[in-house]
Design a protein around this motif. Structure first.
Motif, short mmCIF file in Angstrom:
data_model
loop_
_atom_site.label_atom_id
_atom_site.label_comp_id
_atom_site.label_asym_id
_atom_site.label_seq_id
_atom_site.Cartn_x
_atom_site.Cartn_y
_atom_site.Cartn_z
N VAL A 191 0.85 -1.16 -0.05
CA VAL A 191 0.09 -0.01 -0.06
C VAL A 191 0.79 1.19 0.10
O VAL A 191 0.65 2.27 -0.72
N ALA A 192 1.95 1.32 0.84
CA ALA A 192 2.75 2.52 0.83
C ALA A 192 3.48 2.85 -0.42
O ALA A 192 3.67 4.05 -0.75
N ASP A 193 3.83 1.86 -1.52
CA ASP A 193 4.16 2.04 -2.62
C ASP A 193 3.02 2.67 -3.76
O ASP A 193 3.56 3.44 -4.40
N ALA A 194 2.02 1.93 -3.61
CA ALA A 194 0.98 2.39 -4.63
C ALA A 194 0.18 3.63 -4.24
O ALA A 194 -0.43 4.38 -4.88
N LEU A 195 0.11 3.78 -2.95
CA LEU A 195 -0.65 4.96 -2.40
C LEU A 195 -0.02 5.63 -1.29
O LEU A 195 -0.20 5.84 -0.05
N PRO A 196 1.37 6.29 -1.69
CA PRO A 196 1.92 6.97 -0.48
C PRO A 196 1.24 8.04 0.11
O PRO A 196 0.36 8.59 -0.64
N THR A 197 1.65 8.35 1.20
CA THR A 197 0.90 9.43 2.03
C THR A 197 0.84 10.63 1.55
O THR A 197 0.09 11.52 1.75
N ASP A 198 1.80 11.30 0.63
CA ASP A 198 2.14 12.37 0.02
C ASP A 198 1.10 12.47 -1.25
O ASP A 198 1.10 13.60 -1.61
N GLY A 199 0.77 11.57 -1.66
CA GLY A 199 -0.55 11.54 -2.72
C GLY A 199 -0.03 11.52 -4.06
O GLY A 199 -0.59 11.69 -4.85
N HIS A 200 1.31 11.51 -4.31
CA HIS A 200 2.12 11.29 -5.40
C HIS A 200 2.48 9.98 -5.97
O HIS A 200 3.76 9.64 -6.42
N GLY A 201 1.52 8.91 -5.98
CA GLY A 201 2.09 7.72 -6.32
C GLY A 201 1.85 7.63 -8.03
O GLY A 201 1.29 8.44 -8.77
N ALA A 202 2.67 6.42 -8.14
CA ALA A 202 2.57 5.87 -9.81
C ALA A 202 1.31 5.67 -10.29
O ALA A 202 1.22 6.04 -11.48
N LEU A 203 0.19 5.56 -9.65
CA LEU A 203 -1.14 5.15 -10.00
C LEU A 203 -1.87 6.48 -10.62
O LEU A 203 -2.60 6.33 -11.49
N TRP A 204 -1.44 7.66 -10.40
CA TRP A 204 -2.01 8.86 -10.81
C TRP A 204 -1.74 9.04 -12.27
O TRP A 204 -0.45 8.87 -12.53
#
Length: 113
Positions: free
Chosen positions: A24-37
């Protein structure tokens, strides 16, 4: 972390029993700038690996790109001998809303990196 598209779990289908999806930390990092965007530039995103590791048999990855009002997941790369998922297209506003919801749920659940 699981990825369901039209009710089907995409990672489990493509990496096999014993494989795993991203943390989860890789897909949805807390800073909101994950690769899925999804952006117009597009990027390859690793979504999973088989139980023998991706370095051995290959990773499950997809190219994520925004085309105006549509987000496309295409050009899948899959571990050896696994089935390649089809391309998927999502309404960009719904896609963004789902990522925001997942990030909010993660923060509300107190999940840490």
């Amino acid at each position: 972390m699981q990825f369901r598209i039209d009710g089907e779990e995409v990672v489990a289908e493509a990496v096999g029993e014993g494989g795993r999806g991203p943390f989860v930390a890789d897909a949805l990092p807390t800073d909101g700038h994950g690769a899925l965007w999804a952006t117009g530039e597009g990027r390859r995103v690793v979504l999973g690996e088989p139980d023998c590791t991706g370095g051995c048999c290959g990773y499950l990855s997809v190219f994520v790109q925004r085309h105006g009002g549509v987000v496309e997941w295409s050009d899948w790369q899959v571990p050896t001998d696994k089935v390649r998922p089809p391309a998927f297209c999502f309404a960009a506003d719904q896609y963004d809303a789902e990522l925001t919801r997942a990030l909010t749920d993660r923060a509300g659940a107190g999940l840490q990196e």
